[in-house]
Design a protein around this motif. Structure first.
Motif: not given
Length: 519
Positions: A307-308, A361-363, A392-393, A407-408
């Motif tokens: 992500q950005t 959650e992916i960190a 947030g994913d 999921d999100r």
């Protein structure tokens, strides 16, 4: 770690090699270096100070690449604008960033008049198109021709390199601040993982303002390769550019890949130069991948997830896992494994790492993580914790380190590779006089992956049609964010104990037959 040092090296090791090709214009790396130093001087002359934000609203072009390097060469910070934004979104971002200089091309000259008066700090407009210079604007080529090359301003490391606006959870876009280190480290990593060897030719078919394409600016420059640019993606223009300019690499987000595969222009198209097709920005179906394998025999495929806020790549699923048979088969649904420049954890709500195979959650942590969100310390604190970006994913990691998206966690929809935050759409809907409240969710869509769906409760006695609300949204937000479908309800939305709308419950009927809750 300095963005401009990569450009100087490219001009040193491949001075006469083709740096950019756009329409009938082609220039060497040595010539590009000179124009960048001159444009940097021109920007300083019209008022750019160290750290100032310089915005650009333009289709793809070779001048986009010059702007990218010249802004930081002169000490400023770049701010590429989303070409699909509505005028209120453009005005918001320019005001939020405090941008005083805006470069604009032919496609958006008229659009500027719709928001220019709403941006008090915008003092200088530079026309970077090819026609006659509009009244009140400076001419890009004239500025370069009259400017003296200036020394590199020397900004590096954690100095701000640019602000890149993405969807906002509060109903307004938020500016991701990326540093010189972010781009430098990301460029090294991406150059290696994308197999950008010396002389690699890359086709910019995806929109250049998007971080998914911006990652190639540094990767290809590290390789002193060639940037081939088309103004905007169409299947026909992409296939024609491949046949004409013989690129070895191209990025096609899933919806772009699908459009190319299903285009009449694909029949008999010469794509023999291609060695690697990268994709990302949204999940892809196995069916589409298998179709692509058949259409592009001998071409390797690679997925990048991120992500950005991560400059932008966190995981890579390499070509060796894009197979149907053999020991590496069965990984097509994975998002890949951590790149060499970051660490990934799957965490619970308290930030503790969960066991392998458990969804959380992916960190992500590493030198690719953002500096934070511009002027939004509270949102930054929620997202960036102890150096970890909480994406947030939701997903899980297997015993070999492969990450699988499920999921999100945040209310985000990815439609055609573009991020859409529910709050932005709900904010636009709330400004219609008939709307009492709304909840916006993503639902499966065969072409776009996900489609924006609005569930609306009207004020008592009020009336509106789905088309009324969709037309209204088009005056407030970018077209890709607008609802593709609207349903009306009279009963209250399901609420959590904290009185928040349970969108998981609203989404269930649309996703019950899916094996994951994103598409």
């Amino acid at each position: 770690m300095q963005i401009t040092s990569v450009l100087r090296r490219a001009a040193q090791v491949n001075p006469q090699g083709a740096a950019t090709i756009f329409k009938d214009r082609q220039q060497s790396w040595l010539n590009l270096l000179d124009r960048v130093a001159r444009l940097a001087g021109a920007l300083q002359h019209v008022g750019m100070k160290p750290g100032d934000r310089v915005a650009l609203l333009s289709l793809n072009s070779d001048r986009f690449i010059e702007y990218f390097f010249a802004t930081v060469w002169g000490g400023g910070a770049m701010m590429p604008m989303n070409i699909r934004w509505a005028p209120p979104e453009c005005a918001y971002a320019l005001n939020d960033a405090g941008a005083g200089i805006l470069l604009v091309d032919d496609a958006f000259v008229e659009a500027v008049s719709a928001f220019q008066t709403e941006v008090s700090g915008l003092k200088t407009l530079i026309y970077c198109g090819d026609g006659d210079t509009p009244e009140g604007m400076l001419n890009y080529e004239d500025l370069i021709a009259s400017a003296v090359p200036v020394p590199d301003a020397g900004r590096s490391g954690d100095d701000l390199a640019g602000i890149f606006y993405t969807g906002g959870t509060t109903g307004f876009p938020k500016g991701v601040m990326l540093s010189h280190t972010n781009f430098y480290v990301g460029g090294i990593s991406n150059s290696e993982t994308l197999d950008a060897k010396d002389g690699t030719v890359y086709l910019h078919a995806a929109p250049m303002f998007h971080i998914a394409d911006l990652l190639w600016f540094m990767a290809i420059t590290f390789a002193a390769g060639t940037h081939v640019v088309i103004p905007a993606f169409t299947p026909e223009a992409t296939l024609e550019a491949i046949a004409t300019h013989r690129p070895s690499h191209v990025l096609l987000v899933p919806v772009m890949l699908q459009m190319v595969l299903h285009s009449d222009a694909m029949k008999g198209a010469d794509t023999s130069s291609l060695k690697l097709i990268a994709y990302g920005a949204s999940p892809i179906t196995e069916g589409l991948l298998k179709e692509a394998f058949e259409a592009f025999p001998g071409v390797r495929f690679l997925q990048a997830f991120g992500q950005t806020e991560l400059s932008p790549v966190a995981t890579i699923l390499g070509p060796e896992y894009h197979v149907i048979d053999g020991p590496n088969a069965g990984r097509l649904r994975a998002a890949g494994r951590a790149t060499r420049v970051c660490e990934i954890r799957i965490v619970d709500a308290e930030g503790a790492e969960v066991p392998r195979g458990e969804v959380g959650e992916i960190a992500v942590k590493g030198p690719i993580t953002m500096l934070g969100y511009w002027n939004k310390p509270e949102i930054t604190a929620k997202t960036l914790r102890d150096g970890w970006v909480h994406t947030g994913d939701a997903g899980y990691m297997d015993d070999e380190g492969f990450v699988f998206l499920m999921d999100r966690i945040k209310d985000m929809i990815i439609s055609g590779g573009e991020n859409v935050y529910s709050a932005e759409v709900e904010n636009a809907l709330s400004q219609h006089p008939a709307v009492a409240t709304s909840a916006v969710i993503g639902i499966p869509h065969e072409k776009w992956g996900e489609s924006v769906h609005a569930i609306v409760i009207l004020h008592p006695g009020a009336s509106a049609t789905p088309q009324d609300l969709m037309d209204h949204c088009h005056t407030r937000i970018a077209g890709y964010k607008c609802p593709r479908s609207v349903e009306f309800r009279t009963e209250p939305f399901p609420l959590s104990g904290a009185n928040k709308v349970l969108k998981t419950e609203l989404r269930k009927p649309f996703w019950d037959d899916q094996d994951r809750q994103i598409s």
